[in-house]
Design a protein around this motif. Sequence first.
Motif, PDB file in Angstrom:
ATOM      1  N   PRO A 171      16.242  13.234  10.223  1.00 18.63           N
ATOM      2  CA  PRO A 171      16.974  13.773   9.068  1.00 18.63           C
ATOM      3  C   PRO A 171      16.030  14.554   8.153  1.00 18.63           C
ATOM      4  CG  PRO A 171      16.442  11.475   8.689  1.00 18.63           C
ATOM      5  CD  PRO A 171      15.933  11.803  10.079  1.00 18.63           C
ATOM      6  N   SER A 172      16.513  14.949   7.001  1.00 19.81           N
ATOM      7  CA  SER A 172      15.712  15.799   6.101  1.00 19.81           C
ATOM      8  C   SER A 172      14.620  15.032   5.369  1.00 19.81           C
ATOM      9  CB  SER A 172      16.617  16.494   5.084  1.00 19.81           C
ATOM     10  OG  SER A 172      17.300  15.529   4.299  1.00 19.81           O
ATOM     11  N   ARG A 173      14.696  13.693   5.374  1.00 19.69           N
ATOM     12  CA  ARG A 173      13.652  12.875   4.746  1.00 19.69           C
ATOM     13  C   ARG A 173      13.175  11.800   5.724  1.00 19.69           C
ATOM     14  NH1 ARG A 173      16.336  11.255  -0.963  1.00 19.69           N
ATOM     15  NH2 ARG A 173      18.103  10.913   0.439  1.00 19.69           N
ATOM     16  N   VAL A 174      11.851  11.721   5.871  1.00 23.51           N
ATOM     17  CA  VAL A 174      11.235  10.789   6.806  1.00 23.51           C
ATOM     18  C   VAL A 174      10.101  10.061   6.100  1.00 23.51           C
ATOM     19  CG1 VAL A 174       9.878  10.615   8.942  1.00 23.51           C
ATOM     20  CG2 VAL A 174      11.851  12.146   8.845  1.00 23.51           C
ATOM     21  N   ILE A 175       9.983   8.769   6.347  1.00 22.37           N
ATOM     22  CA  ILE A 175       8.890   7.973   5.787  1.00 22.37           C
ATOM     23  C   ILE A 175       7.869   7.688   6.884  1.00 22.37           C
ATOM     24  CG2 ILE A 175       8.246   5.746   4.768  1.00 22.37           C
ATOM     25  CD1 ILE A 175      11.105   5.674   3.573  1.00 22.37           C
ATOM     26  N   ALA A 176       6.623   7.987   6.593  1.00 22.23           N
ATOM     27  CA  ALA A 176       5.524   7.625   7.499  1.00 22.23           C
ATOM     28  C   ALA A 176       5.048   6.232   7.092  1.00 22.23           C
ATOM     29  CB  ALA A 176       4.394   8.639   7.393  1.00 22.23           C
ATOM     30  N   MET A 177       5.606   5.220   7.742  1.00 26.34           N
ATOM     31  CA  MET A 177       5.358   3.827   7.357  1.00 26.34           C
ATOM     32  C   MET A 177       4.284   3.215   8.258  1.00 26.34           C
ATOM     33  SD  MET A 177       6.165   1.163   5.474  1.00 26.34           S
ATOM     34  CE  MET A 177       7.771   1.525   4.727  1.00 26.34           C
ATOM     35  N   THR A 178       3.175   2.812   7.667  1.00 26.56           N
ATOM     36  CA  THR A 178       2.104   2.135   8.400  1.00 26.56           C
ATOM     37  C   THR A 178       2.023   0.709   7.889  1.00 26.56           C
ATOM     38  OG1 THR A 178       0.923   4.247   8.533  1.00 26.56           O
ATOM     39  CG2 THR A 178      -0.304   2.264   9.113  1.00 26.56           C
ATOM     40  N   LEU A 179       2.608  -0.227   8.629  1.00 26.62           N
ATOM     41  CA  LEU A 179       2.746  -1.598   8.141  1.00 26.62           C
ATOM     42  C   LEU A 179       1.399  -2.279   7.929  1.00 26.62           C
ATOM     43  CD1 LEU A 179       5.829  -2.659  10.279  1.00 26.62           C
ATOM     44  CD2 LEU A 179       5.763  -2.380   7.803  1.00 26.62           C
ATOM     45  N   ASP A 180       0.398  -1.905   8.727  1.00 25.40           N
ATOM     46  CA  ASP A 180      -0.924  -2.509   8.548  1.00 25.40           C
ATOM     47  C   ASP A 180      -1.486  -2.263   7.153  1.00 25.40           C
ATOM     48  OD1 ASP A 180      -0.519  -0.979  11.180  1.00 25.40           O
ATOM     49  OD2 ASP A 180      -1.827  -2.625  11.822  1.00 25.40           O
ATOM     50  N   GLN A 181      -1.110  -1.133   6.561  1.00 28.01           N
ATOM     51  CA  GLN A 181      -1.666  -0.745   5.266  1.00 28.01           C
ATOM     52  C   GLN A 181      -0.902  -1.356   4.101  1.00 28.01           C
ATOM     53  OE1 GLN A 181      -4.096   0.547   7.440  1.00 28.01           O
ATOM     54  NE2 GLN A 181      -4.594   1.555   5.529  1.00 28.01           N
ATOM     55  N   VAL A 182       0.345  -1.790   4.354  1.00 25.58           N
ATOM     56  CA  VAL A 182       1.186  -2.274   3.268  1.00 25.58           C
ATOM     57  C   VAL A 182       0.579  -3.544   2.668  1.00 25.58           C
ATOM     58  CG1 VAL A 182       3.439  -3.245   2.718  1.00 25.58           C
ATOM     59  CG2 VAL A 182       3.276  -1.237   4.197  1.00 25.58           C
ATOM     60  N   GLY A 183       0.320  -3.515   1.368  1.00 31.57           N
ATOM     61  CA  GLY A 183      -0.257  -4.669   0.692  1.00 31.57           C
ATOM     62  C   GLY A 183      -1.674  -4.993   1.108  1.00 31.57           C
ATOM     63  N   SER A 184      -2.358  -4.042   1.722  1.00 33.12           N
ATOM     64  CA  SER A 184      -3.677  -4.318   2.301  1.00 33.12           C
ATOM     65  C   SER A 184      -4.827  -4.001   1.372  1.00 33.12           C
ATOM     66  CB  SER A 184      -3.864  -3.491   3.580  1.00 33.12           C
ATOM     67  OG  SER A 184      -3.981  -2.107   3.265  1.00 33.12           O
ATOM     68  N   TYR A 185      -4.599  -3.099   0.410  1.00 38.68           N
ATOM     69  CA  TYR A 185      -5.682  -2.555  -0.409  1.00 38.68           C
ATOM     70  C   TYR A 185      -6.784  -1.983   0.486  1.00 38.68           C
ATOM     71  CZ  TYR A 185      -4.223  -3.590  -5.173  1.00 38.68           C
ATOM     72  OH  TYR A 185      -3.566  -3.566  -6.381  1.00 38.68           O
ATOM     73  N   ALA A 186      -6.364  -1.361   1.573  1.00 40.27           N
ATOM     74  CA  ALA A 186      -7.316  -0.762   2.508  1.00 40.27           C
ATOM     75  C   ALA A 186      -7.287   0.758   2.451  1.00 40.27           C
ATOM     76  CB  ALA A 186      -7.018  -1.227   3.933  1.00 40.27           C
ATOM     77  N   GLY A 187      -6.490   1.315   1.572  1.00 34.89           N
ATOM     78  CA  GLY A 187      -6.375   2.759   1.494  1.00 34.89           C
ATOM     79  C   GLY A 187      -5.238   3.269   2.360  1.00 34.89           C
ATOM     80  N   PRO A 188      -4.675   4.410   2.028  1.00 31.84           N
ATOM     81  CA  PRO A 188      -3.549   4.962   2.790  1.00 31.84           C
ATOM     82  C   PRO A 188      -3.985   5.481   4.155  1.00 31.84           C
ATOM     83  CG  PRO A 188      -4.254   6.512   1.110  1.00 31.84           C
ATOM     84  CD  PRO A 188      -5.045   5.257   0.883  1.00 31.84           C
ATOM     85  N   ASP A 189      -3.082   5.414   5.107  1.00 33.06           N
ATOM     86  CA  ASP A 189      -3.334   5.918   6.460  1.00 33.06           C
ATOM     87  C   ASP A 189      -2.983   7.412   6.481  1.00 33.06           C
ATOM     88  OD1 ASP A 189      -3.501   6.517   9.126  1.00 33.06           O
ATOM     89  OD2 ASP A 189      -2.066   5.016   9.807  1.00 33.06           O
ATOM     90  N   LEU A 190      -3.918   8.218   6.040  1.00 30.80           N
ATOM     91  CA  LEU A 190      -3.657   9.652   5.929  1.00 30.80           C
ATOM     92  C   LEU A 190      -3.541  10.342   7.289  1.00 30.80           C
ATOM     93  CD1 LEU A 190      -5.893  10.555   2.861  1.00 30.80           C
ATOM     94  CD2 LEU A 190      -3.507   9.794   2.919  1.00 30.80           C
ATOM     95  N   PRO A 191      -4.340   9.949   8.315  1.00 34.11           N
ATOM     96  CA  PRO A 191      -4.173  10.610   9.617  1.00 34.11           C
ATOM     97  C   PRO A 191      -2.769  10.461  10.197  1.00 34.11           C
ATOM     98  CG  PRO A 191      -6.284   9.480   9.538  1.00 34.11           C
ATOM     99  CD  PRO A 191      -5.531   9.063   8.301  1.00 34.11           C
ATOM    100  N   THR A 192      -2.167   9.263  10.087  1.00 32.47           N
ATOM    101  CA  THR A 192      -0.806   9.086  10.594  1.00 32.47           C
ATOM    102  C   THR A 192       0.167   9.934   9.800  1.00 32.47           C
ATOM    103  OG1 THR A 192      -1.221   6.857  11.436  1.00 32.47           O
ATOM    104  CG2 THR A 192       1.058   7.424  10.958  1.00 32.47           C
ATOM    105  N   PHE A 193       0.004   9.952   8.482  1.00 35.90           N
ATOM    106  CA  PHE A 193       0.879  10.785   7.662  1.00 35.90           C
ATOM    107  C   PHE A 193       0.771  12.252   8.070  1.00 35.90           C
ATOM    108  CE2 PHE A 193       1.546  13.722   4.189  1.00 35.90           C
ATOM    109  CZ  PHE A 193       2.800  13.354   3.741  1.00 35.90           C
ATOM    110  N   GLU A 194      -0.459  12.742   8.224  1.00 30.81           N
ATOM    111  CA  GLU A 194      -0.648  14.157   8.554  1.00 30.81           C
ATOM    112  C   GLU A 194      -0.109  14.489   9.933  1.00 30.81           C
ATOM    113  OE1 GLU A 194      -4.886  14.073   7.600  1.00 30.81           O
ATOM    114  OE2 GLU A 194      -4.500  15.633   6.102  1.00 30.81           O
ATOM    115  N   ARG A 195      -0.246  13.550  10.873  1.00 38.12           N
ATOM    116  CA  ARG A 195       0.284  13.786  12.224  1.00 38.12           C
ATOM    117  C   ARG A 195       1.805  13.898  12.190  1.00 38.12           C
ATOM    118  NH1 ARG A 195       2.239  10.178  15.490  1.00 38.12           N
ATOM    119  NH2 ARG A 195       1.181   8.414  14.499  1.00 38.12           N
ATOM    120  N   ILE A 196       2.456  13.012  11.458  1.00 37.35           N
ATOM    121  CA  ILE A 196       3.912  13.047  11.368  1.00 37.35           C
ATOM    122  C   ILE A 196       4.365  14.305  10.642  1.00 37.35           C
ATOM    123  CG2 ILE A 196       5.906  11.919  10.293  1.00 37.35           C
ATOM    124  CD1 ILE A 196       4.498   9.237  10.920  1.00 37.35           C
TER     125      ILE A 196
END
Length: 248
Positions: A171-196
Amino acid sequence: MQVIPVLDLLDGHVVRAVRGERTAYRPIQSRLAAASEPLPIARALLAASGARTLYIADLGAILQRGEHASMLAALRAALPGIELWLDAGYADYASMRALFDHIDTIGQHAGHDAHHNLATLVPVFGTESLRDIHALHAAQTAGLSPILSLDHRAGQLLAATELERSSTWWPSRVIAMTLDQVGSYAGPDLPTFERIRASAAAHTTVIGAGGIRNRADMKAAASTGATAWLVASALHDRQIGLAQSESL
């Protein structure tokens, strides 16, 4: 970049996410509010972020431990003018429609006017639960502006069934959800976001999720072209706030 606050519901409480390991989730301890009741937390998150959108993960429904329809109906009535993006583990359009109708019925029984002063419900279809990709088209046809969450863990897409590899059905809106990062305080998963984002059609908006710790992470996420990111822990811990989201 807009911060979209996240409300995770489980067993009647708002819970704190821990790397997507849902068995480890516990009632939230937040610097924004004194208890873990959904409405005060929801209002505090919206105030802290300045958002008009609230992402809700009904983990009870996703884990098939019981949905929070009554709670969701109450939130909808108490938050007029807000968009509630709701992921409740829909397998198909019928299961989404059944829950939305149930929420409507509860609201009507409580005296809520279905056509006035209610938050707007928007379905989020997560790939970890979705079994019929045609659900997105059906929801779009019904005027619901559905969102697709591409759920990842350990770098792999979580999918309940075989999905088309192309993005033509997105659809017109998509979420790049990386569950490993959620609540991790490990920083955002930018490579997955950029790939999507690179795979998406020109008209598709890709929204990031998970890992934001502070202002520096928000700047890094914004530098990828992200216009919005789902955030919870950093808001609860007051590591970011309204002034920071407005300046990016």
